[in-house]
Design a protein around this motif. Structure first.
Motif: not given
Length: 398
Positions: A79-94, A101-113
């Motif tokens: 578990t990387p630092p600050r994993f639990f956040s109220e915001f979407n966080m791109p994963p660290s390459a560490e 993973g599925v290809c998204s911009l900056f590896k952010l979560p993919i949303r439908t809206s």
């Protein structure tokens, strides 16, 4: 290893169970059963999972403000630092390999809206409006792939976008490759939905035609907007081959429809040969500020951007960045390259100079990846989109 997936309501969880390299299936667990399952060895993670299941504790899991959310929870040692956040966080390459993973911009979560988002990355894979080399329809896909290299923080400006705004990748507009006018309709309708709730769109093109229907949607909400336009071309032609909509005319059409506050338009990096002696006369007649590339050579653009900020004031501003504004030595992967353009460092100065403006949307267009097998043009595009994210209103700086 056990990987926990959260989806739907807070009380529904699914656990994928693996032992070494063998997949053993999935099990659906209640919140309390799941918490108990992890109690003995992973007490901190267990507490956070239990809290998420039983109450709406802020910061428990990254989620959109709409209420639905998902998150991967790994063993505590992963578990990387600050994993639990109220915001979407791109994963660290560490902790997560970049190709995973599925290809998204900056590896952010993919949303439908865009519901519940402060800003959204959206692709418009359209190049039907190109006048020279096609291929920009593949721009969003390749920008996403190269964006895996871009990290969370911006040390040069101190910007911390992912701890400031709720951001996600909401996929692509479903354009009509056989009908440019219908594509403009589809783009306009899609962006109306995005901006109506206050979400700021950051768009991956596609050719520059797409900015016209985007600005139609933006102006419906904000009225005529100021424009910071980086490009080799003014894109203010009237028509070509009898057509009034293509990538050389978007800002002429925007003027025709009153979408731009013409006294607050700055076009930077303009250059190249022309068919007339006075190719910029139309822009000057509208009150645009036209900054030729030759006036940018071998100098910092920080003083210029101080003037542009005064020109834009505190009213809504849109940033439109054509990758061919950059010299083709740095960005050869584009359809209409022009020599003697801006440098990447000057591009950063321009975007950094937009800090503090009332930005209501941005785009990065004309990446045609097949003309740059190195991927550097798409990588540059991804970095410029990150820089645009970093100057949005509401982004905290440290």
């Amino acid at each position: 290893m056990e990987v926990l997936y959260f989806g739907g309501s807070k009380a529904q969880f699914r656990m994928m169970v693996c032992k070494k390299s063998f997949f053993l299936g999935t099990r659906k667990l209640s919140g309390m059963t799941l918490a108990g399952r992890l109690e003995s060895r992973y007490s901190q993670t267990s507490q956070q999972v239990r809290t998420a299941a039983g109450s709406a504790w802020p910061g428990s899991l990254p989620r959109a403000r709409s209420g639905s959310y998902w998150k991967n929870a790994f063993f505590e040692k992963f578990t990387p630092p600050r994993f639990f956040s109220e915001f979407n966080m791109p994963p660290s390459a560490e902790f997560v390999a970049r190709p995973v993973g599925v290809c998204s911009l900056f590896k952010l979560p993919i949303r439908t809206s865009s519901e519940g988002l402060d800003a959204a990355f959206v692709g418009v894979p359209l190049d039907t409006g190109t006048s020279n080399r096609p291929g920009a329809r593949f721009g969003p896909r390749h920008i996403r792939a190269e964006s895996a290299m871009v990290r969370r923080f911006n040390p040069s400006t101190g910007a911390d976008p992912y701890n400031s705004l709720m951001v996600a990748d909401i996929g692509d507009v479903n354009v009509n490759l056989y009908d440019l006018k219908d594509s403009c309709r589809l783009i306009r309708e899609a962006f109306r939905t995005i901006v109506v709730g206050g979400c700021i769109p950051l768009t991956m093109g596609g050719d520059h035609t797409i900015t016209y229907p985007i600005l139609q949607a933006i102006a419906e909400k904000h009225g005529p907007v100021g424009l910071v336009h980086v490009d080799a071309h003014t894109d203010t032609g009237d028509k070509a081959l009898g057509e009034k909509i293509y990538h050389g005319t978007p800002f002429r059409r925007c003027v025709d429809e009153g979408l731009l506050d013409c006294k607050r338009v700055a076009q930077i990096g303009i250059r190249g040969s022309s068919y007339t002696r006075d190719p910029y006369q139309y822009c000057w007649d509208q009150g645009f500020r036209v900054v030729l590339a030759e006036d940018c050579w071998m100098k910092s653009l920080v003083p210029l951007m101080a003037e542009v900020r005064k020109q834009m004031g505190d009213r809504p501003v849109y940033i439109s960045f054509d990758i061919d504004g950059i010299d083709p030595a740095y960005a050869p992967g584009t359809g209409t390259p022009e020599i003697a353009g801006l440098t990447p460092s000057q591009a950063l100065e321009i975007i950094h100079g937009c800090q503090g403006l009332n930005i209501v949307g941005c785009d990065l267009v004309e990446v045609a990846p097949m003309y740059d097998l190195s991927g550097n043009t798409a990588l540059l595009g991804a970095n410029l989109l990150f820089e645009m994210l970093c100057v949005l209103p509401g982004v905290k700086t440290t």
